[in-house]
Write a protein that holds these residues in place. Sequence first.
Motif, PDB file in Angstrom:
ATOM      1  N   PRO A 174      10.921 -15.386  30.860  1.00  0.00           N
ATOM      2  CA  PRO A 174      10.417 -14.106  31.373  1.00  0.00           C
ATOM      3  C   PRO A 174       9.782 -14.231  32.757  1.00  0.00           C
ATOM      4  CG  PRO A 174       9.868 -14.323  29.057  1.00  0.00           C
ATOM      5  CD  PRO A 174      10.435 -15.653  29.483  1.00  0.00           C
ATOM      6  N   LEU A 175       9.020 -15.308  32.988  1.00  0.00           N
ATOM      7  CA  LEU A 175       8.384 -15.475  34.287  1.00  0.00           C
ATOM      8  C   LEU A 175       9.404 -15.739  35.382  1.00  0.00           C
ATOM      9  CD1 LEU A 175       5.191 -17.518  33.384  1.00  0.00           C
ATOM     10  CD2 LEU A 175       5.292 -15.180  34.282  1.00  0.00           C
ATOM     11  N   LEU A 176      10.442 -16.506  35.084  1.00  0.00           N
ATOM     12  CA  LEU A 176      11.488 -16.754  36.069  1.00  0.00           C
ATOM     13  C   LEU A 176      12.171 -15.443  36.472  1.00  0.00           C
ATOM     14  CD1 LEU A 176      13.082 -20.015  34.654  1.00  0.00           C
ATOM     15  CD2 LEU A 176      12.142 -19.750  36.965  1.00  0.00           C
ATOM     16  N   HIS A 215       1.982  -8.430  38.145  1.00  0.00           N
ATOM     17  CA  HIS A 215       0.972  -7.486  37.671  1.00  0.00           C
ATOM     18  C   HIS A 215      -0.038  -8.283  36.849  1.00  0.00           C
ATOM     19  CE1 HIS A 215      -0.875  -4.156  35.426  1.00  0.00           C
ATOM     20  NE2 HIS A 215      -0.395  -3.365  36.365  1.00  0.00           N
ATOM     21  N   PRO A 216      -1.300  -7.904  36.856  1.00  0.00           N
ATOM     22  CA  PRO A 216      -2.294  -8.629  36.047  1.00  0.00           C
ATOM     23  C   PRO A 216      -1.928  -8.719  34.573  1.00  0.00           C
ATOM     24  CG  PRO A 216      -3.395  -7.181  37.598  1.00  0.00           C
ATOM     25  CD  PRO A 216      -1.932  -6.876  37.707  1.00  0.00           C
ATOM     26  N   ILE A 217      -1.286  -7.695  34.043  1.00  0.00           N
ATOM     27  CA  ILE A 217      -0.890  -7.741  32.629  1.00  0.00           C
ATOM     28  C   ILE A 217       0.177  -8.802  32.408  1.00  0.00           C
ATOM     29  CG2 ILE A 217       0.244  -6.446  30.767  1.00  0.00           C
ATOM     30  CD1 ILE A 217      -1.174  -3.947  31.787  1.00  0.00           C
ATOM     31  N   VAL A 218       1.089  -8.952  33.381  1.00  0.00           N
ATOM     32  CA  VAL A 218       2.107 -10.002  33.291  1.00  0.00           C
ATOM     33  C   VAL A 218       1.436 -11.366  33.223  1.00  0.00           C
ATOM     34  CG1 VAL A 218       3.958 -11.180  34.533  1.00  0.00           C
ATOM     35  CG2 VAL A 218       3.930  -8.682  34.408  1.00  0.00           C
ATOM     36  N   GLN A 219       0.486 -11.610  34.118  1.00  0.00           N
ATOM     37  CA  GLN A 219      -0.184 -12.906  34.133  1.00  0.00           C
ATOM     38  C   GLN A 219      -1.019 -13.136  32.873  1.00  0.00           C
ATOM     39  OE1 GLN A 219      -2.194 -13.928  37.740  1.00  0.00           O
ATOM     40  NE2 GLN A 219      -0.515 -13.248  39.052  1.00  0.00           N
ATOM     41  N   ALA A 220      -1.646 -12.085  32.388  1.00  0.00           N
ATOM     42  CA  ALA A 220      -2.449 -12.227  31.171  1.00  0.00           C
ATOM     43  C   ALA A 220      -1.585 -12.526  29.956  1.00  0.00           C
ATOM     44  CB  ALA A 220      -3.252 -10.949  30.932  1.00  0.00           C
ATOM     45  N   PHE A 243       1.964 -13.671  30.062  1.00  0.00           N
ATOM     46  CA  PHE A 243       2.901 -14.788  30.200  1.00  0.00           C
ATOM     47  C   PHE A 243       2.373 -15.946  31.041  1.00  0.00           C
ATOM     48  CE2 PHE A 243       5.680 -10.969  29.790  1.00  0.00           C
ATOM     49  CZ  PHE A 243       6.274 -11.301  28.580  1.00  0.00           C
ATOM     50  N   ARG A 244       1.199 -15.833  31.650  1.00  0.00           N
ATOM     51  CA  ARG A 244       0.696 -16.758  32.665  1.00  0.00           C
ATOM     52  C   ARG A 244       1.473 -16.523  33.963  1.00  0.00           C
ATOM     53  NH1 ARG A 244       1.253 -18.007  27.269  1.00  0.00           N
ATOM     54  NH2 ARG A 244       1.648 -20.223  27.190  1.00  0.00           N
ATOM     55  N   ASP A 245       1.685 -17.566  34.755  1.00  0.00           N
ATOM     56  CA  ASP A 245       2.431 -17.414  36.001  1.00  0.00           C
ATOM     57  C   ASP A 245       3.247 -18.676  36.234  1.00  0.00           C
ATOM     58  OD1 ASP A 245       0.581 -19.343  36.887  1.00  0.00           O
ATOM     59  OD2 ASP A 245      -0.707 -17.834  37.794  1.00  0.00           O
ATOM     60  N   MET A 246       4.100 -18.658  37.277  1.00  0.00           N
ATOM     61  CA  MET A 246       4.969 -19.806  37.510  1.00  0.00           C
ATOM     62  C   MET A 246       4.173 -21.054  37.870  1.00  0.00           C
ATOM     63  SD  MET A 246       8.048 -19.341  36.711  1.00  0.00           S
ATOM     64  CE  MET A 246       8.610 -20.911  37.389  1.00  0.00           C
ATOM     65  N   LYS A 247       3.020 -20.868  38.508  1.00  0.00           N
ATOM     66  CA  LYS A 247       2.190 -22.035  38.811  1.00  0.00           C
ATOM     67  C   LYS A 247       1.762 -22.736  37.528  1.00  0.00           C
ATOM     68  CE  LYS A 247      -2.066 -23.433  41.170  1.00  0.00           C
ATOM     69  NZ  LYS A 247      -3.253 -22.977  41.941  1.00  0.00           N
ATOM     70  N   VAL A 296       4.779 -24.667  36.093  1.00  0.00           N
ATOM     71  CA  VAL A 296       4.997 -25.922  36.812  1.00  0.00           C
ATOM     72  C   VAL A 296       3.931 -26.949  36.429  1.00  0.00           C
ATOM     73  CG1 VAL A 296       5.104 -27.010  39.088  1.00  0.00           C
ATOM     74  CG2 VAL A 296       6.174 -24.780  38.717  1.00  0.00           C
ATOM     75  N   THR A 297       2.699 -26.501  36.279  1.00  0.00           N
ATOM     76  CA  THR A 297       1.618 -27.408  35.870  1.00  0.00           C
ATOM     77  C   THR A 297       1.898 -28.017  34.509  1.00  0.00           C
ATOM     78  OG1 THR A 297      -0.026 -26.203  37.161  1.00  0.00           O
ATOM     79  CG2 THR A 297      -0.854 -27.586  35.371  1.00  0.00           C
ATOM     80  N   ARG A 298       2.335 -27.194  33.551  1.00  0.00           N
ATOM     81  CA  ARG A 298       2.633 -27.703  32.212  1.00  0.00           C
ATOM     82  C   ARG A 298       3.778 -28.724  32.269  1.00  0.00           C
ATOM     83  NH1 ARG A 298      -1.223 -24.874  31.580  1.00  0.00           N
ATOM     84  NH2 ARG A 298      -2.026 -26.883  32.218  1.00  0.00           N
TER      85      ARG A 298
END
Length: 202
Positions: free
Chosen positions: A109-111, A120-125, A127-131, A134-136
């Motif tokens: 979904p993030l890709l 959108h803040p709801i997206v980050q809340a 699914f997190r974000d691509m950063k 990558v960290t994981r």
Amino acid sequence: MLTLYHAPRSRSTSIMVLIEEMGIADQIEVIEVTVARGDGSGAPDAKNPHPEKKVPYLTDGTDSVRERGAIIAYLTDRFPDAGFGRPVGHPQRGAFLSWLFFYQGVMEPLLVLDWAKIDHPIVQATFRDMKTVVTRLAEALDGQPYLLGDDYSAVDLLLSSPFQWLPDAAPDNPAVKAWIDRYADRPAMKAIAERESAEVQA
């Protein structure tokens, strides 16, 4: 007999690579279908039993499996001797399933959202974000070549597969880049990519 409904150069290509890796092509009938693609080409195929006419779609008698993570779990459980999964009772079973679900529920979904330039803040809340993705990945690959250790598995195949088709989305992280390159260099990946390129050109 197991039957895979597949459209070349689509998400189902990764399942074709898995089948090649596992050496189980003689156990699965592959039926090529057309799908509606994001560029407007293609169309739903009447012979595809997927309720939304998408791929991949795996049938096993009267049973069926959709979504790549589920198909990968199904095939690696069905053919444990191929060594690409982590069967029930294996000490890495939980990690194996977690990566499959992380891909389906977070990473893909993030890709897609990143490619579509949607944030959108709801997206980050949710699914997190691509950063974070990558960290994981980088944390898991710290000191080892693959997500589960020294041995390549189906989770490496699934999580590295989108970067073969979206190279611009590849993370700028040396460990992650090297991991993506190891997948690209595998004979099964090269064989399926060459076969599907030839089919497109024919």
